[in-house]
Design a protein around this motif. Structure first.
Motif, PDB file in Angstrom:
ATOM      1  N   ALA B  13       4.754   2.074  -2.612  1.00 28.99           N
ATOM      2  CA  ALA B  13       4.246   0.666  -2.450  1.00 28.99           C
ATOM      3  C   ALA B  13       3.623   0.346  -3.669  1.00 28.99           C
ATOM      4  O   ALA B  13       3.191  -0.440  -4.083  1.00 28.99           O
ATOM      5  N   GLY B  14       2.833   1.647  -4.741  1.00 27.58           N
ATOM      6  CA  GLY B  14       2.376   1.451  -5.387  1.00 27.58           C
ATOM      7  C   GLY B  14       3.163   2.037  -6.777  1.00 27.58           C
ATOM      8  O   GLY B  14       4.786   1.708  -6.759  1.00 27.58           O
ATOM      9  N   LEU B  22       0.716  -3.197  -3.275  1.00 30.67           N
ATOM     10  CA  LEU B  22       1.013  -4.514  -2.281  1.00 30.67           C
ATOM     11  C   LEU B  22       1.473  -3.829  -0.904  1.00 30.67           C
ATOM     12  O   LEU B  22       2.324  -2.847  -1.461  1.00 30.67           O
ATOM     13  N   ARG B  23       0.705  -4.815  -0.241  1.00 31.72           N
ATOM     14  CA  ARG B  23       1.648  -4.388   1.195  1.00 31.72           C
ATOM     15  C   ARG B  23       2.011  -5.396   2.188  1.00 31.72           C
ATOM     16  O   ARG B  23       1.135  -6.751   2.360  1.00 31.72           O
ATOM     17  N   LEU B  24       3.268  -5.845   1.965  1.00 34.22           N
ATOM     18  CA  LEU B  24       3.612  -6.912   2.416  1.00 34.22           C
ATOM     19  C   LEU B  24       4.565  -6.860   4.001  1.00 34.22           C
ATOM     20  O   LEU B  24       4.579  -5.727   4.437  1.00 34.22           O
ATOM     21  N   ALA B 124      12.971  -8.634   2.143  1.00 30.64           N
ATOM     22  CA  ALA B 124      11.833  -9.294   1.164  1.00 30.64           C
ATOM     23  C   ALA B 124      11.118  -7.951   0.863  1.00 30.64           C
ATOM     24  O   ALA B 124      10.819  -6.769   1.769  1.00 30.64           O
ATOM     25  N   LYS B 125      10.367  -8.508  -0.771  1.00 34.96           N
ATOM     26  CA  LYS B 125       9.397  -7.173  -1.139  1.00 34.96           C
ATOM     27  C   LYS B 125       8.485  -8.297  -2.161  1.00 34.96           C
ATOM     28  O   LYS B 125       9.651  -9.096  -2.369  1.00 34.96           O
ATOM     29  N   ALA B 126       7.754  -7.944  -2.691  1.00 36.77           N
ATOM     30  CA  ALA B 126       7.335  -8.353  -3.658  1.00 36.77           C
ATOM     31  C   ALA B 126       6.483  -8.098  -4.833  1.00 36.77           C
ATOM     32  O   ALA B 126       6.822  -6.776  -4.486  1.00 36.77           O
ATOM     33  N   ASP B 130       3.693  -4.439 -12.369  1.00 34.59           N
ATOM     34  CA  ASP B 130       5.287  -3.470 -12.360  1.00 34.59           C
ATOM     35  C   ASP B 130       4.637  -2.844 -10.650  1.00 34.59           C
ATOM     36  O   ASP B 130       5.379  -2.099 -10.958  1.00 34.59           O
ATOM     37  N   VAL B 131       4.290  -3.415  -9.964  1.00 37.40           N
ATOM     38  CA  VAL B 131       4.084  -2.236  -9.295  1.00 37.40           C
ATOM     39  C   VAL B 131       4.507  -3.689  -8.028  1.00 37.40           C
ATOM     40  O   VAL B 131       4.580  -4.897  -7.750  1.00 37.40           O
ATOM     41  N   GLU B 132       5.180  -2.551  -7.115  1.00 36.64           N
ATOM     42  CA  GLU B 132       6.251  -3.546  -5.855  1.00 36.64           C
ATOM     43  C   GLU B 132       5.181  -3.378  -4.638  1.00 36.64           C
ATOM     44  O   GLU B 132       5.281  -1.953  -4.385  1.00 36.64           O
TER      45      GLU B 132
END
Lengths: 483, 311
Positions: B13-14, B22-24, B124-126, B130-132
């Motif tokens: 996730a990083g 980021l945690r969605l 969905a993701k955020a 450059d971090v997802e």
């Protein structure tokens, strides 16, 4: 003897490469759907003059017969495309052959060289051999280049305070009796520092405080609770208690004070909001739009139509004209309706932006300097309105944040404010009404406000958008890289 | 085993080199067509960094690949973001609602779409710089009964389910309010119900000004009582209902009731974005003891604060 006309759509003289002038396209920088040579006739039904097309662009139009030996004048009308930046020249001759594509060559997509070996300039018209056809030639008459300009008619309006003293008092926190003043703290046990629109701790950070017993000194609030506001003592300033001992402070007759984070003077065009005057300034917009052959013309209005009374009602966004959002986006009088044939938008010298981004308190995670919206005006039609938030701009110059983020995916950088923020923000918002999105240069807030040249410019890609827009409109912003 | 999984998740996730993770999460991942989806994004950092949370982008895949999703907003604002520090061990939560995209692109030309216009499986993701984030899966089903009726009524006007456009014009706002009154428990209208309450609060403020009543004793208090006693069960917007109530209570000076509501938020919705707001408010409130703020030797005499502000 017959007279002939031929209208020529010539190449863009302002550019000779992508993206503004894509020579690989057969009709780059041309939109001739409606353009033609013809003349005006009277419509028998309405009596109005209407254009009757007789020859398309590039086609030869036979006009009147001219009697030999007599001086004669013949007139034909060129209807141009409605697209800004399109260019034409019109040739006339007594020989259709002399106007044929073989004998009259327009410099378009394939650069040729003239007799001197240099590339022929865009818009050049010659005999096919690089030999110019100019008025000096007897057999063909040729006009100078005609360029299509569009006009953006702008209703220039302003929020105006009808009673500045009363409005200022209404926005201030005016305490009548503090409990105590220390070196850097103002204490009021009545809990006065929490108000309807400043209900939380530190909501006054960045505001100015003054105590009546030395009312000329203003101090910067660095924190506040319900009963205490802490201030910063600036260089050369006396402490807040002005070196009075507590008994002397307690004995003061006048214990009133003012806490202020909004200045009504920001709506006074004769005052300064930073290095420039407190008024939306469209000078840069004029300059940038001219690059796209769009002329910005302010609409002549009666004062009653250009003035919006300033009102403020905490708790009522629709009547609180400090922060212009949602329902508070007031409807204006509209003298004119916007259409494809008549571009019309509104520009408003306004006060503050979104309450969460108006630098009140100064610790907010962003500042909102302008807003372009589309909404109903008083006659019920829809129109674009660009609002410039002069109080936020004043605040920004008075107490600028240390760093900002210029664009997504870029690290924060120190903020060095441009002295032309008002001009740049005004241009930014007006450019939104003609389809520009948040992608680069002046359209990126974080670039716009920085004291670098690029913040006051548009990119070639943005110029292409301005050159192709057919009426005030906005585009979806899927690739926005900045606000 | 669980440690290994956690490490893997963090790495995924990083982004290499970025201290940010980021945690969605989707509090309610099963929705019906046109129902607003709420996503909660949790920001943490392994070393102190500066972030602009407003720049997070939600990516949505309707089965044809990920695309940036932009919820419609009223107007195009020039906002310059000021980076905010995110320290090690700190956690920031942001809420993102996906309901309606698009806008009015020309005078009078509405071009709006539902975020979830048809049944199916979505992802969905955020992303930020450059971090997802991780990916969340969303299941969208066809509405039935009352929800199907609502959809039929708003199909040609998706903006009536948007947060801002729906309430810009009185006629539209009245229409939304009528729909909400007719279908008070519909998940499709759960967020609009909050918008209707906000509008009624504004009207209540106007009425109290007109009648000369204090908001805490007048119409504002009456509307607040209704908001506070009407949970939005089965929706992710209950925390927003409470937040509106708490902020209004604070604004009208009823800090005692505001405290109760903020505490209710931390109890009922501890993982939501509102809980962070509530905790911050409560911590500031607890620190507001004036005598504690006057310990500087220069601060004589010590002034004792009233135990509670005058209501």
């Amino acid at each position: 003897m017959k007279a002939y006309f031929r209208a020529l759509d010539v190449d863009d003289p302002s550019a000779s490469g992508k993206p503004v002038d894509d020579e690989s396209q057969p009709a780059d920088n041309r939109a001739d759907a409606d353009a033609a040579l013809g003349f005006l006739v009277t419509d028998p039904a309405t009596g109005a003059l209407v254009f009757q097309a007789l020859a398309p662009i590039g086609g030869v139009l036979q006009a009147d017969v001219i009697d030999a030996g007599k001086s004669s004048e013949t007139t034909r009308i060129l209807r141009v495309s409605p697209r800004q930046g399109d260019n034409y020249r019109v040739a006339a001759s007594t020989s259709a052959e002399w106007l044929s594509p073989t004998n009259l060559v327009v410099e378009q997509n394939t650069p040729r060289k003239g007799p001197d070996g240099n590339p022929l300039p865009p818009g050049w018209v010659d005999d096919g051999n690089g030999k110019p056809l100019d008025p000096a030639l007897e057999r063909v008459g040729l006009t100078e280049m005609l360029t299509v300009w569009r006009t953006l008619h702008v209703e220039v309006d302003a929020l105006v305070s009808e009673n500045p003293d009363a409005d200022q008092a209404a926005m201030d926190l005016r305490g009548q009796s503090f409990t105590m003043v220390t070196r850097d703290r103002l204490i009021d046990n009545s809990g006065a520092f929490f108000t309807l629109d400043h209900p939380k701790a530190d909501d006054w950070v960045g505001a100015n405080v003054s105590v009546a017993f030395h009312g000329g000194d203003w101090y910067d609030v660095t924190s506040n609770r319900q009963m205490v506001a802490t201030v910063k003592i600036g260089s050369g300033q006396p402490p807040l208690h002005d070196n009075l001992k507590p008994p002397a402070i307690m004995a003061l007759q006048d214990k009133s004070y003012i806490v202020r984070d909004d200045e009504i003077g920001s709506l006074d065009a004769s005052k300064s909001c930073g290095p420039t005057m407190c008024v939306a300034d469209y000078a840069l917009a004029v300059e940038l739009l001219a690059k796209a052959y769009i002329s910005l013309v302010p609409v002549v209005q009666a004062t009653v139509d250009s003035v919006i009374p300033f009102t403020m009602t905490p708790g009522s966004p629709s009547t609180d004209r400090r922060n212009l959002i949602g329902g508070g986006n007031y409807a204006l009088p509209a003298e004119l309706r916007s259409a494809k044939t008549f571009w019309n938008t509104q520009l408003v010298s306004a006060f503050d932006g979104d309450a969460a981004q108006d630098l009140d308190p100064q610790t907010e995670a962003g500042f909102n300097l302008g807003l372009t919206t589309i909404g109903r005006v008083q006659d019920g039609s829809f129109k674009y309105k660009s609002s410039i938030f002069l109080e936020t701009i004043r605040d920004l110059y008075a107490k600028p944040p240390a760093t900002i983020k210029p664009q997504a995916s870029q690290p924060p950088v120190p903020l060095r404010l441009s002295p032309e923020v008002t001009k740049r923000v005004t241009a930014h918002e007006m450019l939104h009404t003609l389809g520009l999105i948040h992608d680069d240069a002046i359209m990126c807030g974080g670039i716009n406000v920085q004291n670098t040249a690029v913040g006051g410019t548009i990119t070639d890609k943005q110029l292409v958008t301005l050159r192709s827009v057919d009426e005030p409109s906005t585009k979806p912003d899927p690739n926005a890289t900045c606000p | 085993m669980s440690i290994t999984l956690t490490l893997l998740l963090s790495a995924w996730a990083g982004s290499a080199g970025s201290p940010l993770t980021l945690r969605l999460e989707a509090p309610k991942p099963k929705i019906v067509v046109a129902e607003p989806l709420k996503l909660t994004l949790t920001w943490t950092a392994t070393r102190s960094t500066e972030v602009v949370t407003d720049e997070a982008i939600i990516l949505l895949d309707d089965g044809t690949g990920y695309r940036a999703y932009h919820e419609t907003v009223f107007g195009t604002a020039l906002v310059v973001h000021v980076p905010q520090k995110l320290g090690v061990g700190e956690e920031r939560k942001t809420a993102h609602v996906l309901a309606v995209s698009g806008g009015m692109l020309k005078p009078g030309v509405r071009d709006f779409s539902f975020a979830f216009p048809r049944p199916g499986k979505y992802r969905a993701k955020a992303s930020y710089d450059d971090v997802e984030s991780n990916e969340v899966r969303i299941e969208v089903t066809a509405p039935k009964n009352g929800d199907a009726e609502i959809l039929a009524k708003v199909q040609k006007r998706p903006d009536l389910l948007s947060e801002q456009w729906a309430f810009l014009e009185e006629a539209d706002a009245d229409r939304v309010e009528a729909l909400v009154n007719e279908h008070p428990d519909s998940p499709i209208l759960s967020r609009q119900r909050i918008g209707v309450w906000k509008r009624r609060l504004e009207h209540a403020h106007a009425q109290d000004r007109y009648t000369g009543k204090q908001p805490v004793d007048g119409e504002v208090a009456r509307v607040l009582q209704e908001i506070e006693s009407t949970p939005l069960e089965g929706t992710p917007f209950d925390e927003d209902r409470l937040l509106v109530a708490a902020e209004q209570r604070t604004a009208i000076g009823d800090r005692k009731r505001a405290r109760q509501i903020y505490e209710e938020i931390t109890r009922k919705h501890p993982d939501g974005h509102a809980a962070a707001v509530a905790k911050h408010w409560l911590s500031q409130e607890d620190a507001a003891d004036v005598s504690g703020a006057l310990k500087d030797p220069d601060d004589e005499p010590v002034v004792k604060a009233s135990p509670k502000p005058k209501q």
